[in-house]
Motif scaffolding. Structure first.
Motif, PDB file in Angstrom:
ATOM      1  N   PHE A  82      28.638  72.644 -18.094  1.00 59.76           N
ATOM      2  CA  PHE A  82      28.340  71.472 -17.695  1.00 59.76           C
ATOM      3  C   PHE A  82      27.125  70.874 -17.754  1.00 59.76           C
ATOM      4  CE2 PHE A  82      32.305  73.144 -15.699  1.00 59.76           C
ATOM      5  CZ  PHE A  82      33.126  72.030 -15.592  1.00 59.76           C
TER       6      PHE A  82
ATOM      7  N   ALA B 172      39.207  70.396 -22.342  1.00 60.15           N
ATOM      8  CA  ALA B 172      39.145  71.397 -21.516  1.00 60.15           C
ATOM      9  C   ALA B 172      40.279  71.478 -20.684  1.00 60.15           C
ATOM     10  CB  ALA B 172      37.867  71.183 -20.453  1.00 60.15           C
ATOM     11  N   GLY B 173      41.014  70.584 -20.419  1.00 61.85           N
ATOM     12  CA  GLY B 173      42.160  70.663 -19.340  1.00 61.85           C
ATOM     13  C   GLY B 173      41.942  70.058 -17.721  1.00 61.85           C
ATOM     14  N   LEU B 174      40.644  69.401 -17.840  1.00 64.89           N
ATOM     15  CA  LEU B 174      40.068  69.021 -16.498  1.00 64.89           C
ATOM     16  C   LEU B 174      40.734  67.524 -16.346  1.00 64.89           C
ATOM     17  CD1 LEU B 174      36.525  70.032 -16.311  1.00 64.89           C
ATOM     18  CD2 LEU B 174      38.202  70.598 -14.812  1.00 64.89           C
TER      19      LEU B 174
ATOM     20  N   ILE C 208      39.561  78.038 -23.543  1.00 56.98           N
ATOM     21  CA  ILE C 208      38.192  77.227 -23.654  1.00 56.98           C
ATOM     22  C   ILE C 208      37.306  77.867 -22.573  1.00 56.98           C
ATOM     23  CG2 ILE C 208      39.408  75.327 -24.482  1.00 56.98           C
ATOM     24  CD1 ILE C 208      38.041  74.899 -20.992  1.00 56.98           C
TER      25      ILE C 208
ATOM     26  N   ARG D  11      36.576  66.556 -21.259  1.00 54.61           N
ATOM     27  CA  ARG D  11      37.324  67.200 -20.399  1.00 54.61           C
ATOM     28  C   ARG D  11      38.837  66.966 -20.734  1.00 54.61           C
ATOM     29  NH1 ARG D  11      35.126  66.660 -15.302  1.00 54.61           N
ATOM     30  NH2 ARG D  11      36.689  65.705 -14.501  1.00 54.61           N
TER      31      ARG D  11
ATOM     32  N   MET E  54      33.457  75.966 -20.581  1.00 52.62           N
ATOM     33  CA  MET E  54      32.803  74.825 -20.513  1.00 52.62           C
ATOM     34  C   MET E  54      31.569  75.016 -19.893  1.00 52.62           C
ATOM     35  SD  MET E  54      34.328  71.149 -19.509  1.00 52.62           S
ATOM     36  CE  MET E  54      33.210  69.580 -19.269  1.00 52.62           C
TER      37      MET E  54
ATOM     38  N   PRO F 178      42.944  75.498 -18.310  1.00 51.72           N
ATOM     39  CA  PRO F 178      41.793  75.941 -19.283  1.00 51.72           C
ATOM     40  C   PRO F 178      42.109  77.306 -19.500  1.00 51.72           C
ATOM     41  CG  PRO F 178      41.314  74.338 -17.257  1.00 51.72           C
ATOM     42  CD  PRO F 178      42.987  74.645 -16.969  1.00 51.72           C
TER      43      PRO F 178
END
Ligand code: ATP
Ligand code: MG
Lengths: 366, 280
Positions: free
Chosen positions: A81, A50-52, A77, A47, A79, A72
């Protein structure tokens, strides 16, 4: 070029430090798997990439650019889940189109991209359905479709197969490997399943307690585990670990006496231990053969899988020992069984869990 | 599933439901019966449940006795609709913020909202009167709408927040990773998934607005033509006598729009209780 470099990434949630100073250099088009036990920080690290989630310290570079503070999308990128995270009220087409609609892409271009993704993922005749009308594997493919239409530089997967049953997981594993080849993209894949890690990865990152234990190719991890943790994590069934005492060291290696009295001379670099030290000898179940090699176990459970017979038993001193023998090996539950192992197949770990490097092991490490 | 209960248990459950329903519906039934009777039968002693000359006379007479009745009903619906609309406009973003964002005093303010809910409008009537007078809103529709909105926002936030919290966070994270802004995510992902919840909250607010009109109407509004139905019903109380049967008829007619809305939305209300199970 989509290399992915992490430099000294640390992460704390309040006072709990979950990632410790993680540095990794992932190459362009590489398929890297993060593996480790539950709670070791795999998802958190993904994460952060990802930049979360924001790292407490450290930097992230994608293709050489510092993206530590980038959105993100700007990182390039995408993602997938674990729960698929499909939008249940939108059709498969709209689900896959979502990132393109956000970009306000023109209709023809969008159609073309979705058609291509649907072709790759065999979803062409499912585009009008809602996610609720699809099987687990198809939903997973929709989630992957949504991640590929944007042509990202790095794909991130968080345990994408863990909701599927065993057979489907096997199929999807193959499909994902093919997808990786056809997309030619860098992929980072999180799992706690070592079979997925071994079969799909170009290189594996083994995480434990928020630290990188080892980063290497699957066979490197198998033959040259750096720590006891990696050794027991990779390989199925798990490596046997037998407590032993160092008797002496010389040019040929290390002579040890295992609990139970059996002595071996093991060809390892024995510079970091001295006579009298406690060590652990690691023996993989598949390196054991029937025969009079000095190991005697009492067979408690026998699992005949056809090709192999897995034997669970105890050494004389009570240490548990597992052996993976030929399918038709003459073994009976409850009876004693003599086993042999070649000294060059043994691993030795010092008291802190670090390996003593094997001299004779396969030279797979490039 | 269906055979989980024995016959006796089933009978017991139905008996309990019947008692409950009778308790709730009997007043309505009695209202209906009263509206059908000629006025003088209402005062017969001993009380007779069954009258012999039932008629719908009151339903036509009431428009004559209270000429503005139609207007009152429309006012009621208008005020309740405006209150609902405005409340939802405030509640949706607020509830979303409470469900998803972190900000200082989040829990404290939520607690205060709950606290405000405990005051009925009654204790705040005098301060509210002064506020509305200062703002020059007395004797307008706004006098009945603004306090209505203010008192319903907390309920709305509490109801909708818990609904929004059930929408999986990963859906929003997926949208974020794909570049969607918060507002875009709210519009394309969150609100469509929350539709049943929005309807439930909307209906609850509408009913709340319908029920609380009376107090605000009689205190903040003197204009006859702006009165909602509950206040308008007073006109059936004359100098000489009270035309109870017409009043009951008017009350039932006034409830009709609400009942229709309920019938229409019933399937959403039931769906609202089971939906939201988004991922398996
Ligand atoms: N938002 C958060 N707040 C506080 N602690 C968190 C948060 N997210 C994760 N953690 C903690 O960080 C640690 C690592 O969590 P993470 O989800 O990365 O584990 P994981 O390796 O993905 O495990 P699993 O295999 O079970 O998914 C855990 O101890 C978890 O409790
Ligand atoms: Mg995880």
């Amino acid at each position: 070029m989509a290399t992915l470099d992490l430099t000294s990434i640390s992460k704390s949630f309040g006072s709990a430090k979950v990632l410790h100073d993680i540095s990794l250099a992932i190459e362009d088009k590489e398929f890297v798997v993060f593996v480790g036990p539950s709670g070791c920080g795999k998802s958190t690290l993904l994460r952060i990439i990802a930049g979360l989630e924001e790292a407490t310290s450290g930097q992230i570079f994608i293709g050489g650019d510092d993206v530590s503070d980038a959105h993100p999308v700007d990182r390039g990128i995408s993602m997938v889940f674990q729960s698929y995270a499909l939008y249940p009220h939108l059709s498969v087409y709209e689900n896959i189109a979502f990132p393109l609609r956000v970009q306000k892409m023109d209709k023809p271009e969008m159609d073309a991209r979705i058609k291509r993704a649907a072709d790759i993922l065999q979803l062409t005749d499912k585009l009008d359905l809602k996610p609720g009308q699809l099987s687990g594997g198809q939903r997973q493919r929709v989630a992957i479709g949504r991640s590929i239409v944007r042509n990202p530089r790095v794909f991130l997967f968080d345990e994408p197969l863990s909701n599927l049953d065993a057979a489907l997981r096997g199929d999807m594993r193959v499909e994902l490997s093919q997808l990786h080849r056809s997309l030619d993209a860098t992929m980072v894949y999180v799992t706690h399943d070592q079979v997925e890690a071994m079969t799909m990865a170009d290189r594996i990152v083994v995480l434990n307690g928020g630290r990188v234990e080892q980063f290497g190719t699957p066979m490197e991890l198998y033959h040259h585990p750096k720590t006891k943790f990696v050794a027991s994590f990779i390989g199925q069934p798990n490596m046997n670990l037998i407590p032993a005492t160092v008797l002496g060291t010389d040019a040929t290696g290390l002579s040890v006496e295992m609990e139970g009295g059996h002595r071996l001379v093991l060809p390892v670099e024995a510079t970091s231990v001295a006579t009298g030290d406690r060590v652990e000898v690691g023996i993989r179940p598949e390196h054991v053969t029937p025969g009079d090699g000095g190991f005697e176990i009492e067979v408690n459970v026998l699992e005949r899988l056809g090709g192999v017979s897995i034997t669970y038993g105890k050494l004389r001193d009570g240490t548990r020992f597992c052996a993976s023998l030929p399918g038709d090996a003459r073994v009976t539950e409850g009876a004693p069984l003599s086993l042999a192992v070649a000294p060059e197949d043994c691993h030795v770990f010092d008291a802190s869990g670090d390996v003593l490097r094997r001299k004779a092991a396969p030279a797979l490490v490039a | 599933m269906m055979d989980r209960y024995t016959k006796l248990q089933t009978a017991g459950i139905y008996a309990a439901i019947a008692v409950f329903l009778i308790f709730i519906l009997l007043p309505f039934f009695e209202m209906f019966m009263a509206s059908l009777r000629p006025l003088e039968h209402l005062f017969r002693s001993p009380y007779q449940f069954w009258s012999d000359d039932f008629s719908f006379q009151a339903y036509s007479d009431m428009w004559v006795t209270v000429p503005l009745l139609g207007r009152y009903i429309l006012n009621s619906v208008y005020i309740a609709s405006m209150v609902t609309l405005l409340t939802m406009i405030f509640v949706v973003p607020a509830a979303y913020a409470y469900a998803r964002l972190d900000f200082p005093f989040k829990n404290a303010t939520l607690g205060i909202f709950l606290g405000v809910n405990m005051f009925t409008g009654a204790v705040l009537l005098i301060p509210l009167y002064r506020v509305l007078r200062t703002m020059g809103l007395l004797n307008t529709y706004w006098a009945m709408i603004v306090p209505g909105v203010a008192f319903l926002i907390p309920t709305g936030i509490w109801l909708l927040r818990s609904y929004l919290e059930k929408i999986p966070r990963e859906l929003e994270e997926a949208a974020y990773v794909d570049g969607a802004s918060r507002m875009y995510t709210l519009r394309r992902v969150v609100l469509p998934l929350a539709t049943p919840g929005l309807i439930v909250v909307g209906v609850a607010v509408f009913i709340g607005a319908y029920a609380q009109q009376f107090l605000f109407a009689i205190t903040f509004n003197q204009k006859r033509e702006l009165q909602p139905l509950p206040a308008g019903l007073f006109e059936f109380i004359g100098y000489q006598d009270v035309t109870w049967n017409q009043m009951m008829a008017a009350a039932l007619t006034g409830i009709l729009p609400v009942m229709l809305i309920f019938l229409f939305l019933q399937k959403y209300l039931v769906a609202g209780l089971t939906a939201g199970a988004v991922k398996e």
